[in-house]
Scaffold this motif. Structure first.
Motif, PDB file in Angstrom:
ATOM      1  N   LEU A  26       0.835  -1.209   0.000  1.00 47.44           N
ATOM      2  CA  LEU A  26       0.000   0.000   0.000  1.00 47.44           C
ATOM      3  C   LEU A  26       0.866   1.254   0.000  1.00 47.44           C
ATOM      4  N   MET A  27       1.908   1.259   0.827  1.00 48.31           N
ATOM      5  CA  MET A  27       2.778   2.437   0.892  1.00 48.31           C
ATOM      6  C   MET A  27       3.509   2.660  -0.430  1.00 48.31           C
ATOM      7  N   GLN A  29       2.402   1.764  -3.330  1.00 47.49           N
ATOM      8  CA  GLN A  29       1.398   2.185  -4.304  1.00 47.49           C
ATOM      9  C   GLN A  29       1.052   3.660  -4.123  1.00 47.49           C
ATOM     10  N   VAL A  30       0.987   4.107  -2.878  1.00 54.34           N
ATOM     11  CA  VAL A  30       0.721   5.523  -2.613  1.00 54.34           C
ATOM     12  C   VAL A  30       1.849   6.391  -3.165  1.00 54.34           C
ATOM     13  N   ARG A  31       3.080   5.984  -2.921  1.00 61.50           N
ATOM     14  CA  ARG A  31       4.213   6.735  -3.446  1.00 61.50           C
ATOM     15  C   ARG A  31       4.209   6.740  -4.967  1.00 61.50           C
ATOM     16  N   ALA A 272      -3.354   1.406   8.278  1.00 60.88           N
ATOM     17  CA  ALA A 272      -3.346   1.750   6.851  1.00 60.88           C
ATOM     18  C   ALA A 272      -3.296   3.260   6.664  1.00 60.88           C
ATOM     19  N   LEU A 273      -4.012   3.994   7.515  1.00 58.66           N
ATOM     20  CA  LEU A 273      -3.991   5.458   7.422  1.00 58.66           C
ATOM     21  C   LEU A 273      -2.614   6.014   7.773  1.00 58.66           C
ATOM     22  N   THR A 276      -0.289   5.284   4.916  1.00 55.08           N
ATOM     23  CA  THR A 276      -0.557   6.170   3.778  1.00 55.08           C
ATOM     24  C   THR A 276       0.035   7.549   4.016  1.00 55.08           C
ATOM     25  N   ALA A 280       3.048   9.202   1.846  1.00 53.45           N
ATOM     26  CA  ALA A 280       2.858  10.493   1.181  1.00 53.45           C
ATOM     27  C   ALA A 280       3.899  11.511   1.641  1.00 53.45           C
TER      28      ALA A 280
END
Length: 317
Positions: A26-27, A29-31, A272-273, A276, A280
């Motif tokens: 997830l991290m 993918q956010v990046r 997850a928050l 994220t 970011a």
């Protein structure tokens, strides 16, 4: 002890082990999204791990037991920490044993195991990474201890479930000066302990700057898969600790299956928050020069000391 306590411990370990690679995905993918790339998908770390597990393990010539046992020890100690911490419930069979000092000692044991493995490899990069890792750990571990100790003063105990249960009953202490200072210090310590920007960059292999990657360059196959899993689990556990101390809402304090289900959902959402937000922020942060890292960690330790002082005087009132 009710069945919900045993279920909470089992769920904590399963969620940390199974969800840690997904958090890393997830991290990433956010990046990737913030940098204008498509990304490999949230499940890519699991696919990478499956590929590594199918490969033949390779052990460098001349290495001893320290090199061979470090990956398993890293995963095992982190799994024990996940079982001890009040991530989902404060009412588990292990609540009485979840002391702050024990948890930090287990985290330090995993760090020392990897550092010894780096030295055992006999390479220049391994020794360099081990030296840097122990320098960082010498500043990070006391910061974690002192920062959480600021939360323990109002609770009157260094037992983590007792600290979290007290924060659930009295949320106002979290917004106090001591709580805010301790949270800031703990956040910096988590970045350093998990090798994230600005302390380290897990996505680089530049010889002059890498810390964690330098220690694990000689690993391959299943051993490398365990090292990656252990690092991802440590990130998940420490983010969970940060969430449990600063935002304990949703954690079950009773023997209720409904409360445990809510706690599981809330834990996943909070971690997850946090992941994220961290991913970011890393897009806009630059890695510090190696010789500036001790200054950052010394500043976080000072914040933790101020938090303890403020907590002591505020609790005295």
């Amino acid at each position: 002890m009710s069945g919900t306590g045993f279920a909470a411990v089992t769920a904590q370990v399963v969620v940390v082990v199974g969800g840690a690679p997904l958090l890393a995905g997830l991290m990433r993918q956010v990046r990737a999204g913030m940098e204008g790339r498509a990304g490999a998908g949230i499940g890519q770390p699991w696919r990478d791990m499956r590929k590594l597990l199918r490969k033949e393990p390779i052990t460098p010539v001349g290495t001893g037991p320290a090199f061979r046992t470090a990956p398993a020890l890293l995963v095992a100690t982190t799994a024990v920490v996940a079982a001890l911490m009040p991530l989902l419930s404060t009412n588990t069979p292990l609540s009485g044993k979840a002391d702050l000092i024990l948890v930090v000692a287990l985290l330090a044991l995993g760090t020392v195991a990897l550092a010894l493995a780096g030295l055992d490899s006999g390479t220049a990069f391994g020794g360099m990474g081990a030296s840097r890792e122990m320098t960082v750990a010498a500043l990070v571990e006391p910061t974690i201890l002192v920062a959480v100790f600021a939360f323990s003063i109002p609770a009157g105990s260094t037992n983590l479930p007792a600290i979290v249960a007290g924060a659930v009953r009295d949320p106002s202490r979290l917004a106090s000066p001591a709580g805010l200072l301790a949270t800031a210090a703990l956040a910096v310590a988590v970045l350093a302990e998990t090798g994230r920007i600005p302390v380290d960059n897990p996505a680089t292999h530049l010889e002059l700057t890498m810390v964690h990657e330098a220690m694990v360059l000689e690993y391959a196959g299943p051993d490398l898969a365990l090292v990656e899993l252990g690092s991802q689990m440590r990130l998940t556990v420490l983010l969970g600790l940060l969430a449990s101390l600063f935002a304990p809402w949703g954690i079950a304090t009773s023997s209720s299956w409904a409360a445990l289900a809510v706690a599981l959902v809330m834990f996943i959402v909070k971690v997850a928050l946090l992941g994220t937000v961290l991913a970011a922020a890393e897009v806009f942060w630059a890695k510090l020069r190696l010789f500036r890292v001790p200054e950052l960690l010394a500043g976080s330790f000072l914040l933790a000391l101020l938090a303890v002082t403020a907590s002591y005087f505020l609790s005295g009132e």
